[in-house]
Design a protein around this motif. Structure first.
Motif, short mmCIF file in Angstrom:
data_model
loop_
_atom_site.label_atom_id
_atom_site.label_comp_id
_atom_site.label_asym_id
_atom_site.label_seq_id
_atom_site.Cartn_x
_atom_site.Cartn_y
_atom_site.Cartn_z
N GLY A 94 0.81 -1.21 0.00
CA GLY A 94 0.00 0.00 0.00
C GLY A 94 0.84 1.25 0.00
O GLY A 94 1.81 1.37 -0.75
N ASP A 95 0.48 2.20 0.87
CA ASP A 95 1.20 3.45 1.00
C ASP A 95 1.76 3.57 2.41
O ASP A 95 1.05 3.24 3.38
CB ASP A 95 0.25 4.62 0.72
N PRO A 96 3.00 4.02 2.58
CA PRO A 96 3.59 4.09 3.92
C PRO A 96 2.87 5.03 4.87
O PRO A 96 3.11 4.98 6.08
CB PRO A 96 5.02 4.59 3.64
N ALA A 97 2.00 5.89 4.36
CA ALA A 97 1.36 6.90 5.20
C ALA A 97 0.32 6.32 6.16
O ALA A 97 0.01 6.96 7.18
CB ALA A 97 0.72 7.98 4.34
N VAL A 98 -0.25 5.16 5.85
CA VAL A 98 -1.31 4.62 6.70
C VAL A 98 -1.11 3.14 6.99
O VAL A 98 -0.83 2.35 6.09
CB VAL A 98 -2.71 4.83 6.07
N PHE A 99 -1.23 2.77 8.26
CA PHE A 99 -1.20 1.39 8.72
C PHE A 99 0.00 0.60 8.15
O PHE A 99 -0.14 -0.54 7.72
CB PHE A 99 -2.51 0.68 8.36
N SER A 100 1.16 1.23 8.16
CA SER A 100 2.34 0.59 7.58
C SER A 100 3.40 0.23 8.60
O SER A 100 4.35 -0.49 8.29
CB SER A 100 2.97 1.53 6.54
N ALA A 101 3.29 0.74 9.82
CA ALA A 101 4.27 0.52 10.87
C ALA A 101 5.65 1.06 10.52
O ALA A 101 6.67 0.55 10.98
CB ALA A 101 4.36 -0.98 11.21
#
Length: 249
Positions: free
Chosen positions: A82-89
């Motif tokens: 996905g995108d590192p901005a959300v729910f990526s830890a």
């Protein structure tokens, strides 16, 4: 040496950005989440790159790999779905790198909710129907939700709500949102968005839980609930209105 946190996109290998692919091709070390990142993307890495699957590694072990690469002078591609901005830890990883004075950059990617909206062929913000999108999750065995961010509270807005990591708890989602959205509110579940095995489930809020369980969807899915998912009669956007003043520079 730089660590690049790269958004690998929602699943399809060709949904990584051009910048992400170019960065990946230039890094001698690649750390990737093997359970989520498509293996086809690893073909973009240099032939002699060191590939590290982080699916079974904890934060200390991941940090050790990043610091090892730093000591060896190698750029690192840290692939996240996905995108590192959300729910990526990535926040805790960046905090560790800050403490160790290791430079890093972030390369954005296509988030799962955007891929799901594309699969549904829906704009999530529709004039006069809904202009707000809430991205959230539910509390489970992982990190608890902060005070005031429970579904019962967020649902009072009536905004389109997108839940990650929640398919297993779809009954709870429906129960908490029903009082605010109503049984007839459009809802959808998109599993494995953009992948060959993508699965789309549509329905109303009061039937989406049953359909989701019947399909056997438990993970790698987003749940969407909101009136914009079914909007048909709405005012055209002012953006392209013939009444809007347009000045030639």
């Amino acid at each position: 040496m730089t660590v690049y946190f790269i958004g690998a996109g929602p699943g399809a290998a060709d949904l990584i950005t051009v910048r992400g692919a170019r960065t990946l091709a230039a890094c001698r070390v690649c750390l990737y989440a093997g359970s989520l990142v498509p293996r086809e993307l690893l073909a973009e890495c240099p032939p002699d790159a060191r590939l590290v699957d982080t699916a079974q590694l904890d934060l200390d072990q991941i940090t050790a790999e990043l610091l090892r690469a730093h000591e060896e002078g190698h750029d690192v591609a840290r692939l996240h779905s996905g995108d590192p901005a959300v729910f990526s830890a990535v926040a805790e990883q960046m905090r560790r790198l800050d403490a160790a004075e290791v430079p890093y950059e972030v390369v954005p990617g296509v988030p799962a909710f955007a891929a799901a909206a594309a699969s549904l062929k829906r704009e999530l913000t529709v004039p006069t129907v809904g202009q707000t999108v809430i991205l959230t999750r539910v509390a489970n065995r992982a990190t608890a939700m902060p005070e005031g961010e429970d579904l019962a509270t967020l649902g009072r807005s009536g905004a389109l709500i997108v839940l990650h990591l929640a398919a297993k708890y779809v009954d709870r989602v429906v129960g908490e949102l029903l009082p605010h959205y109503g049984a007839d509110c459009p809802a959808a579940v998109v599993a494995y968005a953009s992948r060959p095995d993508e699965l789309i489930i549509r329905g109303t809020l009061d039937e989406i839980a049953g359909k989701t369980k019947e399909a056997g969807v438990l993970r790698t899915a987003v749940i969407m609930v909101g009136r914009t998912l079914g909007a048909e009669q709405f005012r055209d956007s002012h953006l392209y209105s013939p009444e809007r003043e347009r000045h030639v520079c």
